[in-house]
Design a protein around this motif. Structure first.
Motif, PDB file in Angstrom:
ATOM      1  N   GLY A  37       0.805  -1.216   0.000  1.00  0.00           N
ATOM      2  CA  GLY A  37       0.000   0.000   0.000  1.00  0.00           C
ATOM      3  C   GLY A  37       0.840   1.270   0.000  1.00  0.00           C
ATOM      4  O   GLY A  37       0.303   2.361  -0.008  1.00  0.00           O
ATOM      5  N   LYS A  38       2.152   1.099  -0.001  1.00  0.00           N
ATOM      6  CA  LYS A  38       3.055   2.256   0.008  1.00  0.00           C
ATOM      7  C   LYS A  38       3.939   2.240  -1.242  1.00  0.00           C
ATOM      8  O   LYS A  38       4.138   1.196  -1.858  1.00  0.00           O
ATOM      9  CB  LYS A  38       3.939   2.223   1.260  1.00  0.00           C
ATOM     10  N   GLN A 147       1.471   3.080 -10.553  1.00  0.00           N
ATOM     11  CA  GLN A 147       1.923   4.303  -9.881  1.00  0.00           C
ATOM     12  C   GLN A 147       3.095   4.031  -8.942  1.00  0.00           C
ATOM     13  O   GLN A 147       3.505   4.916  -8.179  1.00  0.00           O
ATOM     14  CB  GLN A 147       0.771   4.923  -9.088  1.00  0.00           C
ATOM     15  N   GLY A 148       3.601   2.813  -8.971  1.00  0.00           N
ATOM     16  CA  GLY A 148       4.761   2.484  -8.136  1.00  0.00           C
ATOM     17  C   GLY A 148       4.409   2.114  -6.706  1.00  0.00           C
ATOM     18  O   GLY A 148       5.271   2.148  -5.827  1.00  0.00           O
ATOM     19  N   ILE A 149       3.154   1.740  -6.488  1.00  0.00           N
ATOM     20  CA  ILE A 149       2.697   1.346  -5.151  1.00  0.00           C
ATOM     21  C   ILE A 149       2.777  -0.182  -5.035  1.00  0.00           C
ATOM     22  O   ILE A 149       2.277  -0.900  -5.908  1.00  0.00           O
ATOM     23  CB  ILE A 149       1.240   1.806  -4.893  1.00  0.00           C
ATOM     24  N   ILE A 150       3.382  -0.663  -3.974  1.00  0.00           N
ATOM     25  CA  ILE A 150       3.475  -2.105  -3.742  1.00  0.00           C
ATOM     26  C   ILE A 150       2.094  -2.606  -3.329  1.00  0.00           C
ATOM     27  O   ILE A 150       1.513  -2.129  -2.356  1.00  0.00           O
ATOM     28  CB  ILE A 150       4.516  -2.426  -2.651  1.00  0.00           C
ATOM     29  N   ARG A 151       1.561  -3.555  -4.095  1.00  0.00           N
ATOM     30  CA  ARG A 151       0.219  -4.083  -3.833  1.00  0.00           C
ATOM     31  C   ARG A 151       0.222  -5.466  -3.194  1.00  0.00           C
ATOM     32  O   ARG A 151      -0.753  -5.861  -2.560  1.00  0.00           O
ATOM     33  CB  ARG A 151      -0.599  -4.117  -5.121  1.00  0.00           C
ATOM     34  N   TYR A 152       1.322  -6.216  -3.386  1.00  0.00           N
ATOM     35  CA  TYR A 152       1.371  -7.563  -2.829  1.00  0.00           C
ATOM     36  C   TYR A 152       2.824  -8.012  -2.767  1.00  0.00           C
ATOM     37  O   TYR A 152       3.639  -7.618  -3.606  1.00  0.00           O
ATOM     38  CB  TYR A 152       0.559  -8.526  -3.706  1.00  0.00           C
TER      39      TYR A 152
END
Length: 176
Positions: A37-38, A147-152
């Motif tokens: 999420g970041k 967008q470069g957000i870690i999702r998993y």
């Protein structure tokens, strides 16, 4: 009635037993990450093949989802997953490699021999980006949105089962 303290060992035993029982049913491959999420931590890394070429976090935020696969030649599980990563790349899945705590020559020889599934391979010989990502070891794979957000975060090899049951639905859900 003053012998209530005799129950203390029983209470300690029950607490320890419940802690250990909980561990038996946990999946060691599901390690939570505080980074989910970041954004991917800021970095500047060199290309494995072209040391003069540098990349930063913008590489992982170009509008399309990407798998960031942490791998090394010293990792037998990485060897096991490599052919599957090659097949994912042939299907059009964008994968960026992070060569982790490895030797450049060995890594380049590995990719030359086994095929290169990576759109770009970042070279992290001292494991600093891996440290920022909270990597425990190789292989680990991060699913990152456009967008470069870690999702998993996936710990362990990516294989057909992991891809079809977990990563593919998430990856397809992130496509623009």
């Amino acid at each position: 009635m003053k012998k209530w303290w005799l129950l203390v060992p029983l209470a300690l035993f029950l607490a320890l037993a419940s802690f250990l029982l909980r561990g038996l049913f946990s999946d060691p491959r599901t390690l939570d990450s505080v980074l989910v999420g970041k954004p991917v931590p800021a970095f500047t890394m060199v290309d494995l093949f072209e040391p003069a070429k540098h990349y930063d976090a913008a590489l992982l935020a170009d509008g399309k989802p990407v798998l960031l696969n942490v791998w090394a030649t010293w990792c037998p599980t990485c060897y096991a997953e490599h052919q599957y990563l090659n097949s994912l790349a042939r299907e059009g899945v964008r994968i960026v490699g992070l060569n982790y705590k490895d030797e450049r020559d060995k890594a380049m020889a590995w990719l030359s021999k086994l095929g290169n599934p990576y759109a770009v391979t970042l070279f992290d010989p001292d494991g600093m980006l891996g440290l920022d990502l909270g990597v425990y070891g190789a292989p680990e794979t991060f699913l990152i949105d456009g967008q470069g957000i870690i999702r998993y975060r996936h710990v362990g090899d990516v294989n057909e089962r992991v891809w079809n049951e977990t990563l593919k639905p998430l990856y397809n859900g992130l496509k623009p």
